[in-house]
Design a protein around this motif. Structure first.
Motif, mmCIF file in Angstrom:
data_model
loop_
_atom_site.group_PDB
_atom_site.id
_atom_site.type_symbol
_atom_site.label_atom_id
_atom_site.label_comp_id
_atom_site.label_asym_id
_atom_site.label_seq_id
_atom_site.Cartn_x
_atom_site.Cartn_y
_atom_site.Cartn_z
ATOM 1 N N LEU A 115 0.852 -1.185 0.000
ATOM 2 C CA LEU A 115 0.000 0.000 0.000
ATOM 3 C C LEU A 115 0.890 1.238 0.000
ATOM 4 O O LEU A 115 1.709 1.432 0.908
ATOM 5 N N ASP A 116 0.728 2.088 -1.014
ATOM 6 C CA ASP A 116 1.662 3.208 -1.152
ATOM 7 C C ASP A 116 1.022 4.527 -1.580
ATOM 8 O O ASP A 116 1.718 5.504 -1.821
ATOM 9 N N ARG A 117 -0.320 4.560 -1.663
ATOM 10 C CA ARG A 117 -0.948 5.819 -2.075
ATOM 11 C C ARG A 117 -2.412 5.849 -1.645
ATOM 12 O O ARG A 117 -3.054 4.803 -1.483
ATOM 13 N N LEU A 118 -2.921 7.047 -1.465
ATOM 14 C CA LEU A 118 -4.275 7.254 -0.959
ATOM 15 C C LEU A 118 -5.323 6.725 -1.928
ATOM 16 O O LEU A 118 -6.330 6.141 -1.506
ATOM 17 N N GLU A 119 -5.104 6.918 -3.209
ATOM 18 C CA GLU A 119 -6.066 6.451 -4.219
ATOM 19 C C GLU A 119 -6.309 4.946 -4.089
ATOM 20 O O GLU A 119 -7.448 4.475 -4.183
ATOM 21 N N LEU A 120 -5.260 4.193 -3.868
ATOM 22 C CA LEU A 120 -5.390 2.751 -3.710
ATOM 23 C C LEU A 120 -6.122 2.411 -2.416
ATOM 24 O O LEU A 120 -6.965 1.512 -2.382
ATOM 25 N N ALA A 121 -5.808 3.123 -1.344
ATOM 26 C CA ALA A 121 -6.490 2.887 -0.068
ATOM 27 C C ALA A 121 -7.988 3.124 -0.204
ATOM 28 O O ALA A 121 -8.804 2.356 0.330
ATOM 29 N N GLU A 122 -8.368 4.171 -0.920
ATOM 30 C CA GLU A 122 -9.786 4.485 -1.102
ATOM 31 C C GLU A 122 -10.490 3.391 -1.907
ATOM 32 O O GLU A 122 -11.616 2.990 -1.584
ATOM 33 N N ALA A 123 -9.819 2.901 -2.960
ATOM 34 C CA ALA A 123 -10.409 1.842 -3.782
ATOM 35 C C ALA A 123 -10.572 0.553 -2.980
ATOM 36 O O ALA A 123 -11.597 -0.140 -3.082
ATOM 37 N N ASP A 136 -5.281 -6.950 6.618
ATOM 38 C CA ASP A 136 -4.084 -6.307 7.145
ATOM 39 C C ASP A 136 -3.329 -5.659 5.993
ATOM 40 O O ASP A 136 -3.304 -6.193 4.877
ATOM 41 N N VAL A 137 -2.709 -4.524 6.249
ATOM 42 C CA VAL A 137 -1.902 -3.855 5.232
ATOM 43 C C VAL A 137 -0.589 -3.380 5.832
ATOM 44 O O VAL A 137 -0.513 -3.035 7.017
ATOM 45 N N LEU A 138 0.431 -3.390 4.994
ATOM 46 C CA LEU A 138 1.698 -2.757 5.310
ATOM 47 C C LEU A 138 1.904 -1.633 4.304
ATOM 48 O O LEU A 138 1.557 -1.776 3.129
ATOM 49 N N VAL A 139 2.457 -0.537 4.754
ATOM 50 C CA VAL A 139 2.747 0.585 3.869
ATOM 51 C C VAL A 139 4.122 0.367 3.250
ATOM 52 O O VAL A 139 5.115 0.200 3.964
ATOM 53 N N GLN A 140 4.170 0.359 1.921
ATOM 54 C CA GLN A 140 5.452 0.210 1.235
ATOM 55 C C GLN A 140 6.116 1.579 1.116
ATOM 56 O O GLN A 140 5.551 2.515 0.556
ATOM 57 N N GLY A 151 6.941 2.649 -4.073
ATOM 58 C CA GLY A 151 6.809 2.924 -2.657
ATOM 59 C C GLY A 151 6.544 4.385 -2.362
ATOM 60 O O GLY A 151 6.808 5.271 -3.174
ATOM 61 N N LEU A 152 6.049 4.622 -1.173
ATOM 62 C CA LEU A 152 5.746 5.972 -0.709
ATOM 63 C C LEU A 152 7.024 6.739 -0.429
ATOM 64 O O LEU A 152 7.996 6.185 0.107
ATOM 65 N N ASP A 153 7.025 7.998 -0.764
ATOM 66 C CA ASP A 153 8.141 8.872 -0.411
ATOM 67 C C ASP A 153 8.232 8.944 1.118
ATOM 68 O O ASP A 153 7.243 9.233 1.790
ATOM 69 N N PRO A 154 9.407 8.655 1.682
ATOM 70 C CA PRO A 154 9.531 8.666 3.148
ATOM 71 C C PRO A 154 9.058 9.959 3.796
ATOM 72 O O PRO A 154 8.542 9.939 4.921
ATOM 73 N N ALA A 155 9.203 11.070 3.090
ATOM 74 C CA ALA A 155 8.800 12.359 3.647
ATOM 75 C C ALA A 155 7.294 12.448 3.872
ATOM 76 O O ALA A 155 6.816 13.279 4.654
ATOM 77 N N GLY A 174 2.256 -2.315 9.816
ATOM 78 C CA GLY A 174 3.689 -2.054 9.741
ATOM 79 C C GLY A 174 4.092 -1.498 8.391
ATOM 80 O O GLY A 174 3.260 -0.964 7.645
ATOM 81 N N LEU A 175 5.368 -1.659 8.085
ATOM 82 C CA LEU A 175 5.954 -1.096 6.865
ATOM 83 C C LEU A 175 6.684 -2.167 6.070
ATOM 84 O O LEU A 175 7.118 -3.183 6.617
ATOM 85 N N MET A 176 6.831 -1.915 4.781
ATOM 86 C CA MET A 176 7.556 -2.814 3.880
ATOM 87 C C MET A 176 8.483 -2.006 2.987
ATOM 88 O O MET A 176 8.197 -0.845 2.679
ATOM 89 N N THR A 177 9.604 -2.620 2.593
ATOM 90 C CA THR A 177 10.473 -1.980 1.612
ATOM 91 C C THR A 177 11.218 -3.030 0.810
ATOM 92 O O THR A 177 11.269 -4.205 1.190
ATOM 93 N N MET A 178 11.775 -2.577 -0.310
ATOM 94 C CA MET A 178 12.665 -3.382 -1.137
ATOM 95 C C MET A 178 13.989 -2.648 -1.233
ATOM 96 O O MET A 178 14.021 -1.449 -1.557
#
Length: 248
Positions: A115-123, A136-140, A151-155, A174-178
């Motif tokens: 999960l990395d953006r609001l548009e996707l969360a809304e859908a 359950d979701v993790l923010v990438q 992925g989401l910009d850390p800022a 939690g969070l996820m990264t590559m």
């Protein structure tokens, strides 16, 4: 002439290349990585990534005690679900997700780690409400400098977590990264360190209902570094299932 009293050559008696042995070797490496930094191996979950692998491989992994499997594409989950209904599998979506795939996730997945953006969360919220489900979701988060990495910009992490608190069907865990794809272990480790630090900082201001205990980071080529930097879940594909014969 061979000496009958000679010790057997280890090359003549290799460890069988079975899935069970590959998993045992991975768990041993997890144990060693934890020992190096004083962690309990029980804190690290092993998530088999079954993308491109067929029903028989997944059934073999189920027989070895696994019931959660990571997949990149919802199309694959849709194809595999009907033939594996007897296995009680929980599908974890780990790949970048287009908004128009929210319907499939809402129907078939138990978790989304990208999960990395609001548009996707809304859908997802709309579709999950229709299904009467929550996941359950993790923010990438994008911790690699590579443009190809999603992925989401850390800022924007703190603001995004505040926005996610409004969604009833998305349980943030939690969070996820590559990490960066490079032989430079210092650069790879830096990606994992960054996510852990971001999590620690975000946790201090996380809104009610947002949990950040989990850090999904580390794959077949770098999971030991990830564990040393705090990973609670490693996503392992080829090191469990063997080389892929299909494109990812």
């Amino acid at each position: 002439m061979m000496n009958p009293n000679a010790a057997p050559n280890s090359l003549e008696n290799p460890v069988a290349d079975t899935m069970a042995n590959r998993i045992a070797a991975i768990r041993q490496r997890i144990d060693h990585a934890c020992a190096r930094v004083g962690r309990n191996p029980a804190e690290v979950v092993l998530l088999p990534v079954s993308k491109t692998f067929d029903e028989s491989a997944i059934r073999e992994a189920v027989g070895l005690g696994f019931h959660r499997f990571g997949e990149n594409r919802t199309q694959e989950i849709a194809q595999k679900t009907p033939v594996l209904l007897d296995c009680a599998i929980e599908w974890v979506v780990i790949g970048q997700l287009q908004t128009n795939k929210a319907k499939e996730v809402a129907k078939l997945a138990s978790e989304l780690q990208s999960l990395d953006r609001l548009e996707l969360a809304e859908a997802l919220e709309r579709r999950l409400q229709l299904e009467g489900r929550s996941i359950d979701v993790l923010v990438q988060v994008k911790t690699s400098p590579e443009e190809s990495k999603a992925g989401l910009d850390p800022a924007h992490l703190q603001d995004f977590l505040q926005q996610l608190a409004q969604f009833q069907t998305l349980k943030v865990k939690g969070l996820m990264t590559m990490a960066e794809l490079t032989p430079d272990q210092t650069a790879v480790r830096a990606c994992f360190t960054k996510l852990r630090m971001l999590r620690d900082q975000a946790a201090q201001e996380a809104p009610a209902g947002i949990e950040l205990a989990r850090l999904s980071m580390g794959m077949s080529g770098d999971f030991e570094l990830a564990i040393e930097e705090g990973s609670t879940e490693v996503r392992i594909g080829s090191a469990i299932f063997g080389s892929r014969t299909k494109p990812i």
